[in-house]
Design an enzyme around this catalytic site. Sequence first.
Site, PDB file in Angstrom:
ATOM      1  N   ARG A 130       0.814  -1.219   0.000  1.00 62.41           N
ATOM      2  CA  ARG A 130       0.000   0.000   0.000  1.00 62.41           C
ATOM      3  C   ARG A 130       0.845   1.265   0.000  1.00 62.41           C
ATOM      4  O   ARG A 130       0.450   2.275  -0.554  1.00 62.41           O
ATOM      5  CB  ARG A 130      -0.904   0.017   1.230  1.00 62.41           C
ATOM      6  CG  ARG A 130      -2.030  -0.964   1.061  1.00 62.41           C
ATOM      7  CD  ARG A 130      -3.076  -0.745   2.109  1.00 62.41           C
ATOM      8  NE  ARG A 130      -3.883  -1.955   2.234  1.00 62.41           N
ATOM      9  CZ  ARG A 130      -4.702  -2.198   3.219  1.00 62.41           C
ATOM     10  NH1 ARG A 130      -4.845  -1.335   4.186  1.00 62.41           N
ATOM     11  NH2 ARG A 130      -5.403  -3.302   3.245  1.00 62.41           N
ATOM     12  N   TYR A 181      -6.715  15.104  -7.072  1.00 61.04           N
ATOM     13  CA  TYR A 181      -7.014  16.389  -6.424  1.00 61.04           C
ATOM     14  C   TYR A 181      -6.373  16.439  -5.035  1.00 61.04           C
ATOM     15  O   TYR A 181      -6.222  15.415  -4.385  1.00 61.04           O
ATOM     16  CB  TYR A 181      -8.531  16.647  -6.309  1.00 61.04           C
ATOM     17  CG  TYR A 181      -9.366  15.572  -5.654  1.00 61.04           C
ATOM     18  CD1 TYR A 181      -9.706  14.411  -6.338  1.00 61.04           C
ATOM     19  CD2 TYR A 181      -9.856  15.733  -4.355  1.00 61.04           C
ATOM     20  CE1 TYR A 181     -10.501  13.438  -5.742  1.00 61.04           C
ATOM     21  CE2 TYR A 181     -10.660  14.758  -3.758  1.00 61.04           C
ATOM     22  CZ  TYR A 181     -10.970  13.610  -4.451  1.00 61.04           C
ATOM     23  OH  TYR A 181     -11.758  12.646  -3.874  1.00 61.04           O
ATOM     24  N   PRO A 182      -6.023  17.656  -4.635  1.00 60.19           N
ATOM     25  CA  PRO A 182      -5.500  17.809  -3.281  1.00 60.19           C
ATOM     26  C   PRO A 182      -6.624  18.141  -2.306  1.00 60.19           C
ATOM     27  O   PRO A 182      -7.674  18.647  -2.720  1.00 60.19           O
ATOM     28  CB  PRO A 182      -4.545  18.996  -3.418  1.00 60.19           C
ATOM     29  CG  PRO A 182      -5.126  19.827  -4.499  1.00 60.19           C
ATOM     30  CD  PRO A 182      -5.903  18.913  -5.411  1.00 60.19           C
ATOM     31  N   MET A 183      -6.422  17.831  -1.032  1.00 61.61           N
ATOM     32  CA  MET A 183      -7.462  18.161  -0.037  1.00 61.61           C
ATOM     33  C   MET A 183      -6.876  18.427   1.346  1.00 61.61           C
ATOM     34  O   MET A 183      -5.743  18.048   1.627  1.00 61.61           O
ATOM     35  CB  MET A 183      -8.513  17.043   0.043  1.00 61.61           C
ATOM     36  CG  MET A 183      -8.013  15.740   0.590  1.00 61.61           C
ATOM     37  SD  MET A 183      -9.389  14.579   0.904  1.00 61.61           S
ATOM     38  CE  MET A 183     -10.125  15.257   2.394  1.00 61.61           C
ATOM     39  N   LYS A 231      -8.167  18.717   5.695  1.00 61.02           N
ATOM     40  CA  LYS A 231      -9.229  18.502   6.694  1.00 61.02           C
ATOM     41  C   LYS A 231      -9.377  19.832   7.430  1.00 61.02           C
ATOM     42  O   LYS A 231      -8.370  20.452   7.820  1.00 61.02           O
ATOM     43  CB  LYS A 231      -8.824  17.391   7.674  1.00 61.02           C
ATOM     44  CG  LYS A 231      -8.688  16.000   7.021  1.00 61.02           C
ATOM     45  CD  LYS A 231      -9.988  15.228   7.039  1.00 61.02           C
ATOM     46  CE  LYS A 231      -9.882  13.863   6.392  1.00 61.02           C
ATOM     47  NZ  LYS A 231      -9.338  12.821   7.236  1.00 61.02           N
ATOM     48  N   HIS A 289     -15.714   6.042   6.355  1.00 59.16           N
ATOM     49  CA  HIS A 289     -15.137   6.429   5.064  1.00 59.16           C
ATOM     50  C   HIS A 289     -14.657   5.182   4.312  1.00 59.16           C
ATOM     51  O   HIS A 289     -14.945   4.997   3.126  1.00 59.16           O
ATOM     52  CB  HIS A 289     -13.978   7.400   5.327  1.00 59.16           C
ATOM     53  CG  HIS A 289     -13.054   7.610   4.175  1.00 59.16           C
ATOM     54  ND1 HIS A 289     -13.324   8.498   3.175  1.00 59.16           N
ATOM     55  CD2 HIS A 289     -11.870   7.023   3.860  1.00 59.16           C
ATOM     56  CE1 HIS A 289     -12.329   8.457   2.296  1.00 59.16           C
ATOM     57  NE2 HIS A 289     -11.447   7.577   2.677  1.00 59.16           N
ATOM     58  N   GLN A 308      -7.419   3.699  -5.024  1.00 52.73           N
ATOM     59  CA  GLN A 308      -7.022   5.000  -4.483  1.00 52.73           C
ATOM     60  C   GLN A 308      -5.587   4.969  -3.972  1.00 52.73           C
ATOM     61  O   GLN A 308      -5.161   3.973  -3.407  1.00 52.73           O
ATOM     62  CB  GLN A 308      -7.969   5.424  -3.359  1.00 52.73           C
ATOM     63  CG  GLN A 308      -7.656   4.912  -1.970  1.00 52.73           C
ATOM     64  CD  GLN A 308      -8.080   3.459  -1.729  1.00 52.73           C
ATOM     65  OE1 GLN A 308      -8.406   2.724  -2.648  1.00 52.73           O
ATOM     66  NE2 GLN A 308      -8.039   3.037  -0.479  1.00 52.73           N
ATOM     67  N   SER A 360     -16.081  13.679   5.100  1.00 50.31           N
ATOM     68  CA  SER A 360     -15.974  14.574   3.932  1.00 50.31           C
ATOM     69  C   SER A 360     -16.955  15.733   4.055  1.00 50.31           C
ATOM     70  O   SER A 360     -16.606  16.890   3.806  1.00 50.31           O
ATOM     71  CB  SER A 360     -16.262  13.809   2.639  1.00 50.31           C
ATOM     72  OG  SER A 360     -15.261  12.854   2.407  1.00 50.31           O
TER      73      SER A 360
END
Length: 249
Positions: free
Chosen positions: A131, A145-147, A149, A172, A185, A223
């Site tokens: 992983r 895409y960037p994110m 929290k 999630h 992912q 999210s």
Amino acid sequence: MSEPSQTLDGWFCLHDLRKMDWAAWRNVPAEERRDIVQEFVDMVHTWKAVEEEENGSYALYTVVGHKADFMMVNLRDSLNDLDHIEQEFNKLRIADYTTQTYSYVSVVEQGNYTPPKDGSDPLDNPNMRARVYPILPKWNHICFYPMDKKREGDDNWYSLPIDERVELMKAHGKTGRKYAGEIKQIISGSTGLDDWEWGVTLFGHDALQFKKLIYEMRFDEVSARYGKFGAFYVGNLLETDQAQLFFDM
Ligand code: VOV
């Protein structure tokens, strides 16, 4: 008191997005254009060789829309290796006809919200290793895409107790697992490395599944309440044997 969750960190990751100056490219004689593209393809073949030896991985995709024309993703042991790859590309003749419209630096990460109880090294587990040192799938489509929290008023991820974060991440993961086999992912952490906290790179056979998954996740509390998202980049697999066609005028 809130505490950080441990992460397992693997390969460093560079997303490098380029836009072509098609007008200048058109003025290059056809034969020279073919040589220049071949030079780029030769470089991608060196990335393939590294991947075959499991010393890194790569992805090459077109980008649909105005944000870029193609995207190169490379995974390597160190930031130095990624720097080298980027500069090597910049020294190719094709780079003279590109502008880097976006780039993103991160490290492939596995949240270790529930570490092994016996205290063993999670990286001794081959599934865990795969992983954080993943071979990127060469599926039809990519979505990157960037994110972040959120840290806004009552919606502050970083002040939530760890057991609440564990529960939210479990929900999630449950949503995500519904898309097993459809979407793969790669989550890469970028706190301290780039402008956002994570890079989300999804690979899919069918681009519609990106919309379905991301829409469904919008309703998961993690999210809905805590997610903040940057620009999305989507595109199609660019096989090296199709590269001449892609760059042809
Ligand atoms: C394709 C499906 C899919 C699946 C199965 C999945 C599962 C999981 C699990 C089990 C875990 C926790 C452990 C770990 O592995 O880190 C994660 C972790 C993470 N995810 Fe995820 N995620 C998916 C997909 C998936 C998407 C589409 C997004 C974007 C969110 C959205 O709303 O747009 C995302 C984000 C993240 C992030 C930012 C983290 C790290 C958060 C942190 O605080 O550390 N993720 N994710």
